[in-house]
Write a protein that holds these residues in place. Sequence first.
Motif, short mmCIF file in Angstrom:
data_model
loop_
_atom_site.label_atom_id
_atom_site.label_comp_id
_atom_site.label_asym_id
_atom_site.label_seq_id
_atom_site.Cartn_x
_atom_site.Cartn_y
_atom_site.Cartn_z
N THR A 137 -7.33 0.66 -8.61
CA THR A 137 -6.25 0.10 -7.83
C THR A 137 -6.13 1.67 -6.66
N PRO B 186 0.59 -0.75 0.05
CA PRO B 186 0.10 -0.16 0.06
C PRO B 186 1.07 1.36 -0.29
N ARG C 185 -4.69 1.06 -2.62
CA ARG C 185 -4.45 0.24 -2.19
C ARG C 185 -2.86 0.28 -2.99
#
Length: 200
Positions: free
Chosen positions: A167, A146, A172
């Motif tokens: 994403t 992350p 993330r």
Amino acid sequence: VDVPAMTERGILVTNTPIAIRRPVAVASLTMLFALSGRLFAKDRLTRAGNWTDRTNHMGVGLIGRTLGIVGAGGIGLELLRVAQPFGMRFIVADPYVDDAVLAPLNATRVPLDQLMRESDFIVVSCLLNDETFHLIGAAQFALMKPTAFFINMARGPVADELALIETLQAGRIAGAGLDVFEQEPVDPNNPLLKMDNVIV
């Protein structure tokens, strides 16, 4: 380029790969430095008069971080050369590079999935062909830390742009630096253009 058609018409097609190696390698490092130092966030805050908020965006140091390079052709190898002084660990995903070429550059060849898991910065510098189209997709982005950054200096379609957008929207990964897009010129409504943690 349709080389047979050019040949049939007597048109010479040439390529100058050596000329772009250093500039693209330096541009890759520029993206890496700007992302790691949160340069654009600090710039926006300062311009908006939020001087004291800059300290909330200190960024990360490079010493001990892992730089993963997807594609160790001319540009990837040049990036390894210019990145040597910054104290990073270097890993490379490229099924065609000889380990003997990487060893003097302190780099280790690993499978792509391992590179996606372990890297703090991922720079894509491979060719675009049938084998590399959407090489980096949802499954690969899901492996990233992350806190990691994704940088595409190759061709837009090497990465699945919709998967990258999802994403980033989900938080993330930490951010991205993009020299290329799947559609060029980029659509003005592309969500990537509105993300504060993306440099385009």
